[in-house]
Design an enzyme around this catalytic site. Structure first.
Site, mmCIF file in Angstrom:
data_model
loop_
_atom_site.group_PDB
_atom_site.id
_atom_site.type_symbol
_atom_site.label_atom_id
_atom_site.label_comp_id
_atom_site.label_asym_id
_atom_site.label_seq_id
_atom_site.Cartn_x
_atom_site.Cartn_y
_atom_site.Cartn_z
ATOM 1 N N HIS A 12 -74.020 -40.029 92.755
ATOM 2 C CA HIS A 12 -75.177 -39.322 93.373
ATOM 3 C C HIS A 12 -76.321 -39.359 92.363
ATOM 4 O O HIS A 12 -76.324 -38.618 91.383
ATOM 5 C CB HIS A 12 -74.796 -37.869 93.698
ATOM 6 C CG HIS A 12 -75.887 -37.094 94.379
ATOM 7 N ND1 HIS A 12 -75.659 -36.324 95.499
ATOM 8 C CD2 HIS A 12 -77.206 -36.954 94.118
ATOM 9 C CE1 HIS A 12 -76.788 -35.755 95.890
ATOM 10 N NE2 HIS A 12 -77.746 -36.109 95.054
ATOM 11 N N HIS A 14 -80.734 -39.963 91.741
ATOM 12 C CA HIS A 14 -82.114 -40.139 92.213
ATOM 13 C C HIS A 14 -82.854 -41.016 91.220
ATOM 14 O O HIS A 14 -83.008 -40.637 90.057
ATOM 15 C CB HIS A 14 -82.824 -38.781 92.312
ATOM 16 C CG HIS A 14 -82.181 -37.864 93.298
ATOM 17 N ND1 HIS A 14 -82.553 -37.805 94.616
ATOM 18 C CD2 HIS A 14 -81.154 -36.976 93.156
ATOM 19 C CE1 HIS A 14 -81.800 -36.912 95.253
ATOM 20 N NE2 HIS A 14 -80.938 -36.404 94.396
ATOM 21 N N LYS A 95 -76.973 -40.510 103.823
ATOM 22 C CA LYS A 95 -77.129 -39.164 103.256
ATOM 23 C C LYS A 95 -77.797 -38.249 104.269
ATOM 24 O O LYS A 95 -78.894 -38.540 104.745
ATOM 25 C CB LYS A 95 -77.980 -39.251 101.987
ATOM 26 C CG LYS A 95 -78.333 -37.910 101.358
ATOM 27 C CD LYS A 95 -77.137 -37.255 100.708
ATOM 28 C CE LYS A 95 -77.444 -35.846 100.203
ATOM 29 N NZ LYS A 95 -78.278 -35.831 99.014
ATOM 30 N N HIS A 134 -75.864 -32.975 101.929
ATOM 31 C CA HIS A 134 -76.387 -31.865 101.125
ATOM 32 C C HIS A 134 -76.053 -30.604 101.917
ATOM 33 O O HIS A 134 -76.735 -30.285 102.880
ATOM 34 C CB HIS A 134 -77.899 -32.009 100.917
ATOM 35 C CG HIS A 134 -78.460 -30.936 100.027
ATOM 36 N ND1 HIS A 134 -79.099 -31.209 98.833
ATOM 37 C CD2 HIS A 134 -78.454 -29.587 100.143
ATOM 38 C CE1 HIS A 134 -79.466 -30.069 98.266
ATOM 39 N NE2 HIS A 134 -79.099 -29.072 99.047
ATOM 40 N N HIS A 168 -72.648 -32.634 95.424
ATOM 41 C CA HIS A 168 -72.932 -31.656 94.356
ATOM 42 C C HIS A 168 -72.455 -30.248 94.694
ATOM 43 O O HIS A 168 -73.242 -29.313 94.782
ATOM 44 C CB HIS A 168 -74.420 -31.652 93.976
ATOM 45 C CG HIS A 168 -75.382 -31.701 95.135
ATOM 46 N ND1 HIS A 168 -75.317 -30.841 96.190
ATOM 47 C CD2 HIS A 168 -76.434 -32.525 95.370
ATOM 48 C CE1 HIS A 168 -76.286 -31.133 97.038
ATOM 49 N NE2 HIS A 168 -76.976 -32.150 96.568
ATOM 50 N N ASP A 240 -76.382 -36.197 90.248
ATOM 51 C CA ASP A 240 -77.567 -35.609 90.895
ATOM 52 C C ASP A 240 -78.710 -35.526 89.888
ATOM 53 O O ASP A 240 -79.528 -34.606 89.938
ATOM 54 C CB ASP A 240 -77.273 -34.240 91.515
ATOM 55 C CG ASP A 240 -78.371 -33.800 92.475
ATOM 56 O OD1 ASP A 240 -79.169 -34.658 92.915
ATOM 57 O OD2 ASP A 240 -78.443 -32.594 92.775
HETATM 58 C C1 NCD Z 1 -83.087 -33.377 94.270
HETATM 59 C C2 NCD Z 1 -84.398 -34.144 94.108
HETATM 60 O O1 NCD Z 1 -85.235 -33.720 93.295
HETATM 61 O O2 NCD Z 1 -84.577 -35.165 94.776
HETATM 62 N N1 NCD Z 1 -83.229 -32.064 93.719
HETATM 63 C C3 NCD Z 1 -82.249 -31.244 93.301
HETATM 64 O O3 NCD Z 1 -82.551 -30.103 92.952
HETATM 65 N N2 NCD Z 1 -81.007 -31.627 93.242
HETATM 66 C C4 NCD Z 1 -82.677 -33.378 95.705
HETATM 67 C C5 NCD Z 1 -81.278 -32.892 95.938
HETATM 68 O O4 NCD Z 1 -80.313 -33.596 95.675
HETATM 69 O O5 NCD Z 1 -81.140 -31.760 96.419
HETATM 70 ZN ZN ZN Z 2 -79.513 -35.103 94.875
#
Ligand code: NCD
Ligand code: ZN
Length: 333
Positions: A12, A14, A95, A134, A168, A240
């Site tokens: 996971h 970003h 997702k 999520h 998460h 995450d």
């Molecule tokens: C994530 C993001 O910034 O894209 N933020 C987070 O707090 N984890 C999005 C997510 O996975 O909820």
């Molecule tokens: Zn995330």
């Protein structure tokens, strides 16, 4: 003593886009063999063209590193079987975000009406595409994930052939749900194994530890640690890691997300060492994911760590990592 890990995976992640992508992608690709790439760009990834182009931009950003970006689509209940088939092998998972629950999730699902979701989820079951969720309601912030467990159960029951990954997880309620349904799996982040709400807001507010879902109670962290440290077969590491520029975190209206990709493996190693469970780390950071995601090809990569101090940089580009400026016990050599 050195510690060897084979083909670590981040299930996971970003990576964002443009300049941020250039900064953060190499920090994952230098260490991990692959990662599940979240689709919450603006606009979200919801077409084959957008997915292919994003994958290419990621590949450009990582250069020569051995690293496979496992691409995902942003869930929409209008995806048909024909459309999903047309995605081919490039699509690894989808997702699902409840609308407005976190960063860039405005186009997510409003209400969880099983009949409305049925066509897309049936197609995903038939094609063997896992659904990453999520799992938070829009209730009271500390209760959102526990309240969502009934939705996980509804989905797991109605779609028994669909692999559902509770992303998460942060609560003992989610941990308990994991063993009640054969088709429920979970990812756990580094930060939720380490911190509670106290670390975020118990003293002076710590914007760099603020994320969704918010860190919970000590007993929740204990429940997460237990299943991670035992290498529970249905649990995978998913950082995450969610970078935001410093000005968006240190501001009135702090963006949610903790940036951990450059420190994750080092800190996980320390945690598993401390609890004398090092032999389970390989399962948590790679082997379980390979077994659960049958549709991923994992490139071979070996990571070696040693007990050698690593001072975490104050910033990577514009992003402040977790533990900025602090000394970690293990380094990747
Ligand atoms: C994530 C993001 O910034 O894209 N933020 C987070 O707090 N984890 C999005 C997510 O996975 O909820
Ligand atoms: Zn995330």
């Amino acid at each position: 003593m050195s510690i060897t890990l084979n083909s670590p995976l981040d299930m996971h992640l970003h990576l964002r886009d443009e300049e941020m992508l250039q900064t953060v992608a190499p920090l994952s690709s230098s260490t991990f063999s692959g990662a599940i790439i979240m689709p919450n760009l603006v606009p979200p990834i919801s077409t084959k063209e957008a997915l292919d182009e994003y994958k290419n931009r990621i590949k450009m950003a990582i250069g020569e590193d051995t690293f496979t970006p496992y691409m995902t689509l942003f869930f929409k209940p209008t995806y048909t079987k024909e459309f999903l088939e047309s995605m081919g092998d490039e699509l690894i998972a989808i997702k699902l975000y409840p609308a407005g629950i976190t960063t860039n999730s405005e186009g997510g699902v409003n209400g969880f009406e099983v009949e409305e979701l049925r066509p897309t989820l049936t197609a995903m079951s038939e094609l063997g595409i896992p659904l990453c969720i999520h799992g938070e309601t829009n209730g009271f912030v500390m209760d959102r994930e526990a309240e969502f467990v009934s939705i996980y159960e509804m989905l797991a029951t109605n779609f028994p052939k669909l692999k559902i990954i509770m992303e998460h997880i942060t609560t003992k309620e989610s941990v308990e749900a994991l063993d009640r349904f054969p088709n429920l799996y979970a990812t756990i982040t580094l930060h939720h194994l380490l911190i509670t709400l106290d670390d975020v807001a118990g003293g002076m507010l710590q914007p760099h530890l603020f994320c969704k879902p918010i860190a919970k109670r000590p007993e929740d962290r204990e429940a997460l640690r237990k299943i991670a440290l035992e290498g529970h077969p249905k649990v995978m590491f998913g950082s995450d890691s969610a970078p935001h520029p410093q000005h968006a975190k240190e501001s009135c209206g702090c963006a949610a997300g903790v940036f951990t990709s450059p420190i994750a493996i080092q800190v996980l190693t320390e945690l598993f060492m401390k609890h004398s469970n090092l032999q389970k780390l390989q399962a948590f950071v790679s082997d379980n994911a390979k077994r659960i995601y049958k549709n991923i090809k994992v490139p071979k990569k070996t990571i070696i760590l040693e007990k050698k101090p690593f001072i975490v940089p104050q910033k990577y580009g514009t992003v402040v990592p977790m533990y900025a400026g602090e000394e970690l016990a293990y380094s990747i050599i």
